[in-house]
Design a protein around this motif. Structure first.
Motif, mmCIF file in Angstrom:
data_model
loop_
_atom_site.group_PDB
_atom_site.id
_atom_site.type_symbol
_atom_site.label_atom_id
_atom_site.label_comp_id
_atom_site.label_asym_id
_atom_site.label_seq_id
_atom_site.Cartn_x
_atom_site.Cartn_y
_atom_site.Cartn_z
ATOM 1 N N THR A 11 0.839 -1.202 0.000
ATOM 2 C CA THR A 11 0.000 0.000 0.000
ATOM 3 C C THR A 11 0.869 1.245 0.000
ATOM 4 O O THR A 11 1.997 1.231 0.496
ATOM 5 N N ARG A 15 -5.509 4.909 -0.397
ATOM 6 C CA ARG A 15 -6.887 4.416 -0.507
ATOM 7 C C ARG A 15 -7.386 4.007 0.874
ATOM 8 O O ARG A 15 -7.706 2.841 1.114
ATOM 9 N N GLU A 17 -10.112 4.293 2.352
ATOM 10 C CA GLU A 17 -11.465 3.755 2.425
ATOM 11 C C GLU A 17 -11.526 2.286 2.011
ATOM 12 O O GLU A 17 -12.461 1.564 2.375
ATOM 13 N N TYR A 18 -10.524 1.816 1.243
ATOM 14 C CA TYR A 18 -10.523 0.454 0.741
ATOM 15 C C TYR A 18 -9.652 -0.505 1.551
ATOM 16 O O TYR A 18 -9.958 -1.694 1.651
ATOM 17 N N ASP A 88 -7.004 -2.371 -2.691
ATOM 18 C CA ASP A 88 -8.367 -2.009 -3.079
ATOM 19 C C ASP A 88 -9.175 -3.221 -3.549
ATOM 20 O O ASP A 88 -10.329 -3.084 -3.953
ATOM 21 N N PRO A 121 -16.071 1.196 -8.101
ATOM 22 C CA PRO A 121 -15.494 1.794 -6.889
ATOM 23 C C PRO A 121 -16.349 1.630 -5.638
ATOM 24 O O PRO A 121 -15.838 1.646 -4.520
ATOM 25 N N HIS A 199 -11.321 0.792 -11.089
ATOM 26 C CA HIS A 199 -11.524 2.222 -10.895
ATOM 27 C C HIS A 199 -10.331 2.972 -11.472
ATOM 28 O O HIS A 199 -9.257 2.381 -11.695
ATOM 29 N N GLY A 201 -8.065 4.842 -10.376
ATOM 30 C CA GLY A 201 -6.803 4.845 -9.644
ATOM 31 C C GLY A 201 -6.054 3.535 -9.690
ATOM 32 O O GLY A 201 -4.896 3.473 -9.274
ATOM 33 N N SER A 202 -6.676 2.475 -10.173
ATOM 34 C CA SER A 202 -6.003 1.180 -10.262
ATOM 35 C C SER A 202 -4.932 1.230 -11.342
ATOM 36 O O SER A 202 -5.168 1.713 -12.454
#
Length: 255
Positions: A11, A15, A17-18, A88, A121, A199, A201-202
């Protein structure tokens, strides 16, 4: 009773939230020793306190493949089966148990994989990649359809092929699965084992063209030398078809 597997979650902390959802999905998937590898200074105290992870490490050098390799090397020595999960993405409940039980069978496959549901997402299903056993021979001539989330492979086989290659920024999972399939049996489990979050951002979405080109380079590198000079005869249409397929998914997501 299934044995504990090793899971690495890389990470950059972008992200928030994920990430908790990804870690919880691992706990719900089966017995696992979880290592979170983050950017230097990342605060993982909450995840350690809650038991969502067993260990946190600062990355030693930039690069996703290097970060994952570093995490694998830090796993306990008794762990035989490994994989990583994007921060994510999600594993499905019981998926690690199912994959572990298949890897432990007497025929000793080096890799097992199942289906993967693509989600938006917000977690809403887009479509399901059921791949199938034909995804293994397709590695030689077509796109990579073995889902990385939810796969599981032998640690000794991973080390035998040299781990994840730092030559690739996006297709290192493709290169790994190709190499594993050359030294042992890759087996399909007819069950959805993971969710891939599609999504912007991936990396595999935002850098789609680069990912497709790297996958082509992997296939070419594994060809007999006599075939490499003429490989563009089939590689060009494969690259175009793979890229267009990804665009269609992105367009479907926007609707």
């Amino acid at each position: 009773m299934s044995e504990r597997v090793g899971m690495v979650v890389p990470t950059i902390g972008g992200r928030p939230e994920y990430l908790p959802l990804a870690l919880q999905s691992i706990r719900d998937a089966g017995k696992a020793y979880v290592i979170l590898v983050g950017n230097k200074g990342f605060d993982a105290s909450e995840f350690l306190a809650s038991g969502l992870i067993d260990k946190y490490l600062d990355e030693p050098e930039p690069g996703l493949a290097a970060k994952i390799n570093f995490g694998f090397r830090a796993l306990p020595k008794d762990i035989r089966f490994i994989n990583w999960l994007g921060d994510d993405d999600l594993l499905t409940p019981g998926s690690l148990t199912a994959a572990t039980e298949r890897l432990a069978q007497p025929d000793e496959p080096v890799l097992v994989f199942g289906g993967c549901e693509y989600i938006d997402p917000n977690g809403k299903p887009i479509f399901t990649n059921k791949s199938g056993p034909w995804a293994v021979p397709l590695l030689r001539v077509g796109p990579q359809l073995i889902p990385q989330p939810g796969a599981l492979y032998r640690r000794d086989a991973f080390e035998r092929v040299g781990g994840l290659s730092n030559k690739f920024g996006w297709a290192f999972d493709f290169e790994l699965f190709y190499s594993l399939s050359e030294i042992g049996k890759a087996v399909y489990i007819p069950k959805v084992l993971a969710n891939f979050r599609w999504h912007p951002g991936s990396l595999s979405v935002s850098r789609r063209r680069e990912s497709v080109n790297e996958a082509s380079a992997v296939r070419k590198a594994h060809l007999p030398k006599l075939l490499r000079p003429i490989s563009e005869l089939w590689e060009w249409p494969v690259r175009q078809a793979t890229y267009i397929a990804g665009l269609r998914v992105s367009k479907k997501l926007k609707k």
